[in-house]
Design a protein around this motif. Structure first.
Motif, PDB file in Angstrom:
ATOM      1  N   PRO A 196       0.839  -1.211   0.000  1.00 19.13           N
ATOM      2  CA  PRO A 196       0.000   0.000   0.000  1.00 19.13           C
ATOM      3  C   PRO A 196       0.872   1.259   0.000  1.00 19.13           C
ATOM      4  O   PRO A 196       1.832   1.355   0.765  1.00 19.13           O
ATOM      5  N   PHE A 197       0.513   2.172  -0.911  1.00 17.63           N
ATOM      6  CA  PHE A 197       1.353   3.361  -1.065  1.00 17.63           C
ATOM      7  C   PHE A 197       1.169   4.308   0.124  1.00 17.63           C
ATOM      8  O   PHE A 197       0.066   4.459   0.642  1.00 17.63           O
ATOM      9  N   GLU A 198       2.244   4.895   0.495  1.00 21.98           N
ATOM     10  CA  GLU A 198       2.227   5.829   1.622  1.00 21.98           C
ATOM     11  C   GLU A 198       1.472   7.102   1.213  1.00 21.98           C
ATOM     12  O   GLU A 198       1.682   7.650   0.142  1.00 21.98           O
ATOM     13  N   TRP A 199       0.589   7.546   2.055  1.00 24.74           N
ATOM     14  CA  TRP A 199      -0.173   8.786   1.806  1.00 24.74           C
ATOM     15  C   TRP A 199      -0.337   9.475   3.136  1.00 24.74           C
ATOM     16  O   TRP A 199      -0.928   8.923   4.057  1.00 24.74           O
ATOM     17  N   ASP A 200       0.228  10.660   3.265  1.00 29.71           N
ATOM     18  CA  ASP A 200       0.167  11.306   4.567  1.00 29.71           C
ATOM     19  C   ASP A 200      -0.837  12.449   4.606  1.00 29.71           C
ATOM     20  O   ASP A 200      -0.795  13.279   5.505  1.00 29.71           O
ATOM     21  N   ARG A 224       5.538  -2.256   5.894  1.00 26.92           N
ATOM     22  CA  ARG A 224       4.964  -1.480   4.788  1.00 26.92           C
ATOM     23  C   ARG A 224       5.991  -0.470   4.290  1.00 26.92           C
ATOM     24  O   ARG A 224       5.850   0.725   4.500  1.00 26.92           O
ATOM     25  N   PRO A 225       7.044  -0.934   3.697  1.00 30.21           N
ATOM     26  CA  PRO A 225       8.051   0.025   3.243  1.00 30.21           C
ATOM     27  C   PRO A 225       7.505   0.894   2.116  1.00 30.21           C
ATOM     28  O   PRO A 225       6.631   0.468   1.362  1.00 30.21           O
ATOM     29  N   TYR A 226       7.969   2.116   2.022  1.00 28.23           N
ATOM     30  CA  TYR A 226       7.598   2.967   0.884  1.00 28.23           C
ATOM     31  C   TYR A 226       8.821   3.615   0.262  1.00 28.23           C
ATOM     32  O   TYR A 226       8.729   4.299  -0.733  1.00 28.23           O
ATOM     33  N   ALA A 227       9.982   3.407   0.872  1.00 27.10           N
ATOM     34  CA  ALA A 227      11.227   3.900   0.286  1.00 27.10           C
ATOM     35  C   ALA A 227      12.174   2.701   0.131  1.00 27.10           C
ATOM     36  O   ALA A 227      12.126   1.767   0.939  1.00 27.10           O
ATOM     37  N   PRO A 228      13.012   2.715  -0.892  1.00 26.42           N
ATOM     38  CA  PRO A 228      13.849   1.549  -1.171  1.00 26.42           C
ATOM     39  C   PRO A 228      14.680   1.079   0.019  1.00 26.42           C
ATOM     40  O   PRO A 228      14.841  -0.119   0.239  1.00 26.42           O
ATOM     41  N   GLU A 229      15.186   2.048   0.791  1.00 31.03           N
ATOM     42  CA  GLU A 229      16.067   1.643   1.895  1.00 31.03           C
ATOM     43  C   GLU A 229      15.306   0.933   3.015  1.00 31.03           C
ATOM     44  O   GLU A 229      15.899   0.316   3.888  1.00 31.03           O
ATOM     45  N   GLN A 230      13.968   1.033   2.965  1.00 29.62           N
ATOM     46  CA  GLN A 230      13.184   0.353   4.001  1.00 29.62           C
ATOM     47  C   GLN A 230      12.858  -1.098   3.652  1.00 29.62           C
ATOM     48  O   GLN A 230      12.296  -1.816   4.463  1.00 29.62           O
ATOM     49  N   VAL A 231      13.192  -1.485   2.444  1.00 31.54           N
ATOM     50  CA  VAL A 231      12.818  -2.833   2.011  1.00 31.54           C
ATOM     51  C   VAL A 231      13.793  -3.854   2.591  1.00 31.54           C
ATOM     52  O   VAL A 231      15.007  -3.761   2.383  1.00 31.54           O
ATOM     53  N   VAL A 232      13.250  -4.799   3.348  1.00 27.48           N
ATOM     54  CA  VAL A 232      14.065  -5.905   3.874  1.00 27.48           C
ATOM     55  C   VAL A 232      13.877  -7.083   2.911  1.00 27.48           C
ATOM     56  O   VAL A 232      12.853  -7.769   2.948  1.00 27.48           O
ATOM     57  N   PHE A 233      14.865  -7.280   2.041  1.00 25.35           N
ATOM     58  CA  PHE A 233      14.692  -8.276   0.968  1.00 25.35           C
ATOM     59  C   PHE A 233      14.444  -9.678   1.515  1.00 25.35           C
ATOM     60  O   PHE A 233      13.695 -10.456   0.942  1.00 25.35           O
TER      61      PHE A 233
END
Lengths: 379, 425
Positions: free
Chosen positions: B39-43, B77-86
């Motif tokens: 789900p895309f981040e929406w603030d 729920r990562p929304y930036a690449p660095e938050q992705v735990v592969f």
């Protein structure tokens, strides 16, 4: 009244306008007019921030770097291999040298043995010669002794003859005296005696001559015998020497042959061992190949719209645990989605099954190539 | 000397043995690609008017080429690449992850999204799409198309449209509708008290040809989509039906019948000249052009029951294409020319079948719906949309071309018939 009528005007106008308004409303809403059709929506303005190319470029850079590292590593490895090979060659040369040295040693030893044998032979010969000489000398001495004895015998005989002569002289004297005494009578006796005496002397001389002859014959026989014996000894010696030489030659030849056989056997054994090793290695390699293939195939989900003619070749770098360190596209299919599916398949299959034999691993599986063709594509 | 020779031979041999190993792989799998759309981040304070992630998720999941992951099964729920735990995504057996963030800058929305490769642990794409509030759905389809085309190598069709005919129970109201390929945002583009049949797209996607009975006999009309402007193109004596544009847009094949014997005709759009392509006492109908601009596939009863034939428009040579089953009709060919899609009846019930044109293998795609009719193939050949009967009502359904994924399109009004899938705009 006027006022009254005028007082109705406004409500009338209002009423009429209200009716008109209602009618107008109906007029607008009543007909089943086709609904207003909204034009198809405008297309969205999409702004590309970071296209695939830059990312691909990054990846390419990374893979280039990786490839360079690989190349470097490979070069190092090759260098190592070359060094190892050089070492091996050196070892082989050393071995060859050692073998040669051993051979030389063997030859030397053989030479030494031969020398010893020769020396021994020479010594033996010398001893034999000495023995022969001694024998000759002994024989000579014996002959001399015999001769001396013969001479002595002759001397004794001569002495006996002298004695006999003296006795004859004495007998003569006596006979003369007897003659003198017995002249006539004794003359016959004397004559007979003299005759007898002469006969006896003659007999003695004859005997002496016979003895001398006998001695001479004995000497001659001994000499002949000696010569024959010497000749025989020399011949025997010669024969023995020839036999010995022949045997030596035979032994040498045998030794050479045995060495050759041993060498051949060693070579065969080495070859067999190498073949066995190669066979085992080939089996281990084939095993690993089929396992890797199965593991990767299991993970390869290729995209739609591929055809069996498409081909992706990747180079894979692993560590001995089978962990895939990198997958580099060597030859792409032209379909990035297909290429990516291949990269993913390899990464998903990591760690790959690897052979247990580190030599087999090093030889084939540290860096290897995989070729992908979607032959069962029907999508 | 011999030793040296042997040594050099040995070196050569070992060099030969050292040549790099190559493993051949020829058997892969044809299965849907597992993908997680986070789900895309929406603030913003207000919820968004459209569920962008949900649309993307549905688009990709329904395409048949992707298998999506439910949001509640995700770890984080990562929304930036660095938050992705592969590793997490690998454990969830995903191959790709799509993450993103939606922002509003006063004039419109922007979606920043990233496609991550779980196994190679890299960001594959970063993309940004902008639009107004009413375009959020288009933006979502755009994202779907982008991801689809990048990961499959074929263009996505989520931004394409469909047209179809709806009727009421009384059969006195006929509507021509225009909607997104997923059935959303339906719009009425023409309505009549008389039947409307056989809508067909022009190759440029700008107009629709269809048959209307409004003039009292069957006539072929063109309608501009942008303006709604209509034009009667053919009104020959007898019946005129089943219009089909040639891929170059120069000609229109159609069926004309005078005295009850339909045959295939072609109209040159520039000159208005009509020529006859078939002349057979049997019924020849439902023409469809192949991509080569030359071959037409059509339905004919010349062998008794309806079967699919091909027709060379130059040599007029006709060849039978279908042999399995006693009813094969309404043929459509995928744009890549690999598959023929048609209505097929083997024993009972009409179903949509796909036939591999190279191997001849027939694959029945639909078994759970009844009286399937009017298949129309997506312009990328990935899906087929068709009309089916469900509980005495005609609805629209879609099936992936391998038959694995099926779904029904929402429709609000009466019976739905004759869907036609637009080209890619």
């Amino acid at each position: 009244m006027v006022n009254d009528t005028s007082s109705y005007r406004l409500p009338l106008v209002l009423a009429v306008s209200l009716h008109l308004f209602v009618v107008a409303l109906f007029l607008i809403e009543w007909p089943d007019s086709p609904r207003e059709i909204a034009p198809p929506p405008q297309h969205v303005t999409a702004q590309i921030v970071k296209s695939e190319n830059t990312v691909t470029e990054q990846r390419n850079q990374a893979s280039r770097k990786k490839a360079e590292e690989d190349r470097r590593r490979k070069a190092e490895q090759e260098k190592k291999v070359a060094e190892q090979k050089a070492a091996e060659q050196k070892a082989i040369e050393q071995k060859v040298a050692d073998q040669k040295a051993a051979e030389q040693k063997v030859a030397e030893q053989k030479a030494a043995e031969q020398k010893v044998a020769e020396q021994k032979a020479a010594e033996q010969k010398a001893a034999e010669q000495k023995a022969a000489e001694q024998k000759v000398a002994d024989q000579k001495a014996a002959e001399q002794k015999k001769a001396e004895e013969a001479k002595k015998l002759a001397d004794q005989k001569a002495a006996e003859q002298k004695k006999a002569e003296e006795a004859k002289k004495l007998a003569d004297q006596k006979a003369a005296e007897q003659k003198k005494a017995e002249e006539a009578k004794k003359l016959a006796d004397q004559k007979a005696a003299e005759q007898k005496k002469a006969e006896e002397a003659k007999k003695l001389a004859d005997q002496k001559a016979a003895e001398q002859k006998k001695a001479e014959e004995a000497k001659k026989a001994a000499e002949q015998k000696k010569a024959e014996e010497a000749k025989k000894a020399a011949e025997q010696k010669k024969a023995e020497e020839a036999k010995k030489a022949k045997q030596r030659e035979k032994e040498e030849q045998q030794l050479m042959e045995q060495m050759a056989i041993e060498q051949a056997a060693r070579e065969v054994a080495d070859r067999e061992q190498a073949e066995q090793r190669a066979k085992l290695a080939a089996e281990a390699q084939a095993d690993a190949i089929s396992q890797i293939r199965a593991a990767v195939e299991d993970n390869w989900m290729y995209p739609p719209n591929v055809n069996p003619q498409q081909r992706v070749v990747v180079r894979i770098n692993t560590v001995p645990t089978g962990q895939v360190m990198s997958v580099t596209i060597v030859q792409g299919s032209g379909n990035p989605a297909l290429d990516r599916s291949v990269e993913q398949a390899v990464m998903k299959a990591s760690p790959l099954p690897m052979p247990d034999d580190p030599r087999v691993y090093e030889q084939s599986f540290r860096t290897f190539t995989m070729e992908f063709r979607p032959e069962n594509a029907t999508w | 000397m011999v030793m040296r020779l042997m040594l050099s031979l040995l070196v050569l041999l070992s060099a030969a043995v050292h040549a790099e190993l190559t493993i051949q792989v020829t058997q892969g799998k044809q299965s849907a690609i597992p993908i997680g759309i986070v789900p895309f981040e929406w603030d913003g304070l207000q919820p968004l008017p459209e569920d962008v992630r949900g649309i993307v998720n549905d688009d990709l999941g329904r395409s048949g080429y992707f298998r999506t992951l439910a949001a509640e099964n995700m770890i984080g729920r990562p929304y930036a690449p660095e938050q992705v735990v592969f590793g997490d995504w690998k454990n969830l057996r995903q191959d790709f992850v799509v993450i993103g963030k939606i922002t509003y800058d006063g004039s419109g929305y922007a979606v920043d999204f990233h496609v991550m490769d779980v196994h190679q642990k890299v960001e594959l794409f970063h993309h940004r799409v902008r639009g107004t509030a009413s375009q959020l759905r288009d933006m979502a389809h755009y994202i779907s198309d982008f991801v689809f085309s990048k990961l499959t190598g074929i263009p996505g069709v989520f931004s394409t449209k469909i047209v179809y005919v709806t009727t009421n129970r009384e059969r006195n109201r006929f509507n021509l509708n225009y909607a997104d390929a997923d059935g959303a945002r339906e719009q009425l583009i023409f309505t009549s008290t008389q039947p409307i049949i056989s809508p067909a797209w022009s190759p440029d996607g700008k107009r629709i040809a269809y048959v209307s009975f409004e003039s009292g006999r069957t006539a072929i009309y063109f309608q501009e989509l942008a303006t709604g402007k209509r034009q009667m193109v053919l009104n020959m004596k007898g019946s005129n039906s089943a219009p089909a544009f040639s891929p170059d847009g120069q000609r229109l094949a159609f069926v004309h019948s005078e005295g009850g014997n339909p045959d295939i005709f072609v109209l040159d759009l520039a000159s208005g000249n009509v020529s006859r392509l078939t002349d057979h006492y049997a019924i020849d109908t439902e023409p469809q052009w192949m991509k080569d601009n030359r071959t037409i596939v059509f339905t004919s009863s010349r062998a008794g029951g309806p079967q699919v034939y091909s027709l060379d428009t130059i040599t007029r040579e006709v060849k039978r294409m279908t042999f399995q089953g006693n009813y094969n009709a309404r043929p459509r060919v995928t744009d890549d020319g690999r598959k023929l899609i048609y209505v097929h009846r083997e024993d009972e019930g009409f179903h949509i079948a796909s036939q591999d044109l190279a191997t001849g293998a027939v694959n029945i795609l639909t078994m759970d719906t009844q009286l399937d009719e009017s298949p129309s193939v997506a312009p990328n050949g990935s899906m087929v949309i068709y009309a089916a009967t469900e509980a005495d009502r005609s609805i629209l359904a879609a099936v992936s071309v391998d038959g694995d994924v099926k779904f029904r399109l929402p429709s609000k009004y009466g019976d739905v018939r004759e869907p036609a899938w637009s080209p890619i705009f």
